[in-house]
Design a protein around this motif. Structure first.
Motif, PDB file in Angstrom:
ATOM      1  N   ASP A 295       5.866  -5.914  -1.211  1.00  0.00           N
ATOM      2  CA  ASP A 295       5.045  -6.068   0.002  1.00  0.00           C
ATOM      3  C   ASP A 295       4.960  -4.777   0.799  1.00  0.00           C
ATOM      4  O   ASP A 295       3.908  -4.426   1.326  1.00  0.00           O
ATOM      5  N   VAL A 296       6.071  -4.018   0.850  1.00  0.00           N
ATOM      6  CA  VAL A 296       6.007  -2.765   1.626  1.00  0.00           C
ATOM      7  C   VAL A 296       5.249  -1.691   0.837  1.00  0.00           C
ATOM      8  O   VAL A 296       4.526  -0.870   1.418  1.00  0.00           O
ATOM      9  N   ASP A 297       5.339  -1.724  -0.494  1.00  0.00           N
ATOM     10  CA  ASP A 297       4.503  -0.817  -1.301  1.00  0.00           C
ATOM     11  C   ASP A 297       3.030  -1.084  -0.974  1.00  0.00           C
ATOM     12  O   ASP A 297       2.240  -0.162  -0.754  1.00  0.00           O
TER      13      ASP A 297
ATOM     14  N   ASP B 258      11.067  -2.683 -17.967  1.00  0.00           N
ATOM     15  CA  ASP B 258      12.005  -3.797 -17.814  1.00  0.00           C
ATOM     16  C   ASP B 258      11.330  -4.947 -17.062  1.00  0.00           C
ATOM     17  O   ASP B 258      10.340  -4.747 -16.366  1.00  0.00           O
ATOM     18  N   GLU B 259      11.904  -6.130 -17.203  1.00  0.00           N
ATOM     19  CA  GLU B 259      11.324  -7.349 -16.616  1.00  0.00           C
ATOM     20  C   GLU B 259      11.147  -7.222 -15.102  1.00  0.00           C
ATOM     21  O   GLU B 259      10.113  -7.558 -14.552  1.00  0.00           O
ATOM     22  N   GLU B 260      12.191  -6.715 -14.440  1.00  0.00           N
ATOM     23  CA  GLU B 260      12.159  -6.624 -12.979  1.00  0.00           C
ATOM     24  C   GLU B 260      11.027  -5.705 -12.494  1.00  0.00           C
ATOM     25  O   GLU B 260      10.293  -6.039 -11.565  1.00  0.00           O
ATOM     26  N   SER B 261      10.888  -4.569 -13.147  1.00  0.00           N
ATOM     27  CA  SER B 261       9.834  -3.630 -12.749  1.00  0.00           C
ATOM     28  C   SER B 261       8.459  -4.229 -13.031  1.00  0.00           C
ATOM     29  O   SER B 261       7.521  -4.054 -12.249  1.00  0.00           O
ATOM     30  N   ARG B 262       8.350  -4.944 -14.160  1.00  0.00           N
ATOM     31  CA  ARG B 262       7.059  -5.537 -14.505  1.00  0.00           C
ATOM     32  C   ARG B 262       6.664  -6.584 -13.461  1.00  0.00           C
ATOM     33  O   ARG B 262       5.522  -6.625 -13.006  1.00  0.00           O
ATOM     34  N   GLU B 263       7.659  -7.381 -13.050  1.00  0.00           N
ATOM     35  CA  GLU B 263       7.365  -8.419 -12.056  1.00  0.00           C
ATOM     36  C   GLU B 263       6.988  -7.784 -10.704  1.00  0.00           C
ATOM     37  O   GLU B 263       6.039  -8.204 -10.047  1.00  0.00           O
ATOM     38  N   HIS B 264       7.730  -6.748 -10.326  1.00  0.00           N
ATOM     39  CA  HIS B 264       7.441  -6.012  -9.081  1.00  0.00           C
ATOM     40  C   HIS B 264       5.992  -5.501  -9.116  1.00  0.00           C
ATOM     41  O   HIS B 264       5.230  -5.641  -8.151  1.00  0.00           O
ATOM     42  N   PHE B 265       5.626  -4.933 -10.246  1.00  0.00           N
ATOM     43  CA  PHE B 265       4.291  -4.344 -10.400  1.00  0.00           C
ATOM     44  C   PHE B 265       3.206  -5.432 -10.361  1.00  0.00           C
ATOM     45  O   PHE B 265       2.171  -5.260  -9.708  1.00  0.00           O
ATOM     46  N   ASP B 266       3.454  -6.551 -11.035  1.00  0.00           N
ATOM     47  CA  ASP B 266       2.485  -7.656 -11.032  1.00  0.00           C
ATOM     48  C   ASP B 266       2.284  -8.185  -9.613  1.00  0.00           C
ATOM     49  O   ASP B 266       1.155  -8.478  -9.202  1.00  0.00           O
ATOM     50  N   ARG B 267       3.384  -8.321  -8.880  1.00  0.00           N
ATOM     51  CA  ARG B 267       3.269  -8.828  -7.509  1.00  0.00           C
ATOM     52  C   ARG B 267       2.535  -7.828  -6.614  1.00  0.00           C
ATOM     53  O   ARG B 267       1.744  -8.203  -5.760  1.00  0.00           O
ATOM     54  N   LEU B 268       2.792  -6.540  -6.835  1.00  0.00           N
ATOM     55  CA  LEU B 268       2.068  -5.514  -6.071  1.00  0.00           C
ATOM     56  C   LEU B 268       0.565  -5.629  -6.327  1.00  0.00           C
ATOM     57  O   LEU B 268      -0.246  -5.612  -5.393  1.00  0.00           O
ATOM     58  N   LYS B 269       0.192  -5.756  -7.592  1.00  0.00           N
ATOM     59  CA  LYS B 269      -1.230  -5.849  -7.933  1.00  0.00           C
ATOM     60  C   LYS B 269      -1.858  -7.072  -7.277  1.00  0.00           C
ATOM     61  O   LYS B 269      -2.977  -7.000  -6.756  1.00  0.00           O
ATOM     62  N   ALA B 270      -1.113  -8.196  -7.283  1.00  0.00           N
ATOM     63  CA  ALA B 270      -1.646  -9.420  -6.660  1.00  0.00           C
ATOM     64  C   ALA B 270      -1.842  -9.220  -5.154  1.00  0.00           C
ATOM     65  O   ALA B 270      -2.845  -9.666  -4.578  1.00  0.00           O
ATOM     66  N   LEU B 271      -0.898  -8.524  -4.512  1.00  0.00           N
ATOM     67  CA  LEU B 271      -1.023  -8.270  -3.067  1.00  0.00           C
ATOM     68  C   LEU B 271      -2.220  -7.366  -2.774  1.00  0.00           C
ATOM     69  O   LEU B 271      -2.943  -7.581  -1.793  1.00  0.00           O
TER      70      LEU B 271
ATOM     71  N   GLY C  26      24.464   8.842   0.036  1.00  0.00           N
ATOM     72  CA  GLY C  26      24.450   7.676   0.916  1.00  0.00           C
ATOM     73  C   GLY C  26      24.693   6.389   0.148  1.00  0.00           C
ATOM     74  O   GLY C  26      24.978   6.409  -1.046  1.00  0.00           O
ATOM     75  N   LYS C  27      24.589   5.263   0.865  1.00  0.00           N
ATOM     76  CA  LYS C  27      24.693   3.947   0.199  1.00  0.00           C
ATOM     77  C   LYS C  27      23.366   3.671  -0.503  1.00  0.00           C
ATOM     78  O   LYS C  27      22.323   4.148  -0.051  1.00  0.00           O
ATOM     79  N   PRO C  28      23.390   2.861  -1.594  1.00  0.00           N
ATOM     80  CA  PRO C  28      22.119   2.519  -2.244  1.00  0.00           C
ATOM     81  C   PRO C  28      21.139   1.948  -1.214  1.00  0.00           C
ATOM     82  O   PRO C  28      21.509   1.062  -0.447  1.00  0.00           O
ATOM     83  N   THR C  29      19.953   2.505  -1.153  1.00  0.00           N
ATOM     84  CA  THR C  29      18.975   2.122  -0.121  1.00  0.00           C
ATOM     85  C   THR C  29      17.580   2.066  -0.742  1.00  0.00           C
ATOM     86  O   THR C  29      17.140   3.039  -1.356  1.00  0.00           O
ATOM     87  N   PHE C  30      16.915   0.940  -0.567  1.00  0.00           N
ATOM     88  CA  PHE C  30      15.544   0.852  -1.068  1.00  0.00           C
ATOM     89  C   PHE C  30      14.660   1.819  -0.280  1.00  0.00           C
ATOM     90  O   PHE C  30      14.834   1.975   0.928  1.00  0.00           O
ATOM     91  N   ALA C  31      13.717   2.438  -0.975  1.00  0.00           N
ATOM     92  CA  ALA C  31      12.868   3.410  -0.280  1.00  0.00           C
ATOM     93  C   ALA C  31      11.540   3.581  -1.001  1.00  0.00           C
ATOM     94  O   ALA C  31      11.469   3.504  -2.229  1.00  0.00           O
ATOM     95  N   VAL C  32      10.509   3.784  -0.219  1.00  0.00           N
ATOM     96  CA  VAL C  32       9.180   4.043  -0.787  1.00  0.00           C
ATOM     97  C   VAL C  32       8.405   4.895   0.219  1.00  0.00           C
ATOM     98  O   VAL C  32       8.611   4.757   1.425  1.00  0.00           O
ATOM     99  N   GLY C  33       7.563   5.794  -0.286  1.00  0.00           N
ATOM    100  CA  GLY C  33       6.825   6.651   0.648  1.00  0.00           C
ATOM    101  C   GLY C  33       5.711   7.408  -0.030  1.00  0.00           C
ATOM    102  O   GLY C  33       5.486   7.270  -1.230  1.00  0.00           O
ATOM    103  N   PHE C  34       5.019   8.194   0.770  1.00  0.00           N
ATOM    104  CA  PHE C  34       3.967   9.047   0.202  1.00  0.00           C
ATOM    105  C   PHE C  34       3.783  10.277   1.080  1.00  0.00           C
ATOM    106  O   PHE C  34       4.274  10.327   2.221  1.00  0.00           O
TER     107      PHE C  34
END
Ligand code: ATP
Ligand code: MG
Length: 426
Positions: free
Chosen positions: A138-140, A229-242, A296-304
């Motif tokens: 969703d944040v992507d 991998d399955e997780e990345s594929r699902e993430h990508f499919d959900r991004l496309k749907a959004l 640092g601690k594992p942290t989700f991140a996305v940007g451009f």
């Protein structure tokens, strides 16, 4: 003596150019504020190791493009080639990422020792956006919806297209990497020199190669998509749907891998076909591993990051810079004759106090009625205020509409601000 000139690839931004820069910067600022993003400002210089450890040792930026120098203490410092590493460093250092989400942005110059050409400079400017602590697509999608809104606000809708891809987790890239190396090793001697070297050090980077012979070999190379991998594929499919639901069009480009080491899962580029080879105006992706990689601690991140020079070049090439950007005066105050100078200045000051949102330009330097009116017209002002010695004596001014075919009228000086306020609002 020979005159000293600017450094090659580092440009002055001249008064004629700053209005369009300000227009772009203000538009981006406004759109980012609409989404609740906060500005962060980092130094231009960082320790060299920060970039080596984040961007990656075997990347174009770190291998060939950094401005690195020893300071007087003998420390190795580097002029920042991009903003993500410094942003993560600063956010970590000041505890901005612990147990919280963050939406940040920054702007400023970046430095890369590249071959200067149209759309490619050694000092250039980016606006960067980074989101921390959010794992979902969703944040992507938000970042892409936000950029789409920005293109609209800049008048660039329809002139940029979006390419997206998923490059999976580091595990899936590891499996893919060995398949790619197996395949490319058969053609090693036909690869360009950089790619031969990267076969050992960083084979994924070969997918980025611009060499014709290497590109031909890559046509039949194994595809990253088959190793996802399955997780990345699902993430990508959900991004496309959004994106579909949000009405943001895109195409999936399986060859899009991006030139920096820290990306994983989602990567994207906004591209224009109007600027030739330097057509990427905005590029980014997910980098969930970077914060941890920098201690640092594992942290989700996305940007451009988007390149301001290229955006401005695009606006100018397509002649899309709105007129008001360059000629932004609302009111032009003239003064005819020595006796009108001081009263004209006072009148202009009164207008600025009464109408703080309006641009009031005073004519300085005298000249004939005709030449003053010519300047008034060129300023973009809607009204010229005409003040001669007669008007000074009568307490009036001449008010001349410059953009409408209407006659000049006489207005009492005391009523001028109200009259102009009403006229400019209509
Ligand atoms: P390119 O493939 O064009 O070299 P990049 O992948 O190196 O771009 P990034 O590091 O992702 O670019 O930077 C994001 C954006 O910054 C680019 O899409 C571009 O708009 C801009 N940019 C990058 N390098 C330069 C440069 N040397 N001069 C001007 N703009 C640049
Ligand atoms: Mg580059």
């Amino acid at each position: 003596m020979a005159k000293i000139q600017a450094i090659r690839g580092m440009n002055d931004i001249l008064p004629e150019q700053t209005p369009v820069w300000q227009f772009v910067e203000a538009t981006v600022r406004r759109v980012l504020a609409q989404y609740g993003y906060q500005e962060i400002r980092m130094p231009i210089v960082e320790q060299t190791d920060l970039f080596k450890r984040s961007i990656g040792e075997v990347t174009d930026i770190v291998e060939k493009e950094m401005y690195t120098f020893e300071d007087r203490n003998g420390d190795s410092l580097t002029l920042r080639p991009e903003g993500t590493a410094g942003c993560v460093r600063a956010a970590e250092e000041h505890g901005l990422l612990f147990n919280q989400t963050r939406r940040l942005w920054y702007t400023g110059p970046m430095f890369r020792h590249e071959r200067p050409q149209k759309g490619r400079y050694r000092q250039f400017h980016q606006i960067g956006v980074e989101c921390f602590g959010m794992s979902g697509p969703d944040v992507d999608a938000e970042l892409l919806v936000l950029t789409a809104r920005l293109w609209k606000a800049l008048g660039l809708e329809g002139h940029t297209r979006l390419e997206i891809n998923s490059i999976g987790t580091s595990e899936s890239r590891r499996v893919y990497r060995s398949a790619l190396v197996d395949y490319l090793s058969q053609f090693k001697s036909d690869l360009d020199a950089d790619s031969q070297r990267r076969l050992e050090s960083n084979p994924l980077r070969i997918l980025d190669s611009k060499d014709a012979s290497t590109r031909r070999i890559l046509e039949n190379a194994p595809c990253l998509d088959d190793y996802l991998d399955e997780e990345s594929r699902e993430h990508f499919d959900r991004l496309k749907a959004l994106l579909d639901a949000a009405g943001v069009s895109y195409s999936v480009n399986p060859a899009l891998v991006r030139g920096l080491d820290y990306y994983g899962k989602t990567v994207f580029e906004w591209i224009t076909d109007s600027l030739g080879a330097q057509g990427t105006v905005c590029a980014g992706g997910r980098y969930d591993g970077l914060v941890e990689q920098l201690g640092g601690k594992p942290t989700f991140a996305v940007g451009f990051a988007m390149g301001l020079e290229r955006l401005i070049l695009l606006l100018e090439t397509l002649e899309l810079v709105p007129d008001y950007v360059n000629n932004n005066a609302d009111i032009y105050v003239t003064a005819m004759g020595e006796g009108a100078l001081a009263p004209a200045m006072q009148l202009a000051e009164k207008l600025r106090a009464a109408l703080p949102d309006r641009v009031v330009v005073s004519h300085c330097g005298g000249g004939s009625f005709k030449s003053q009116m010519k300047k008034a017209d060129r300023s973009g002002a809607s009204y010229a205020v005409i003040l001669g010695e007669n008007e000074v004596a009568n307490g009036t001014v001449g008010l001349k509409p410059l953009r409408a075919d209407e006659p000049q009228i006489e207005v009492a000086q005391d009523e001028l601000a109200d009259t102009l306020s009403a006229a400019l609002a209509s």
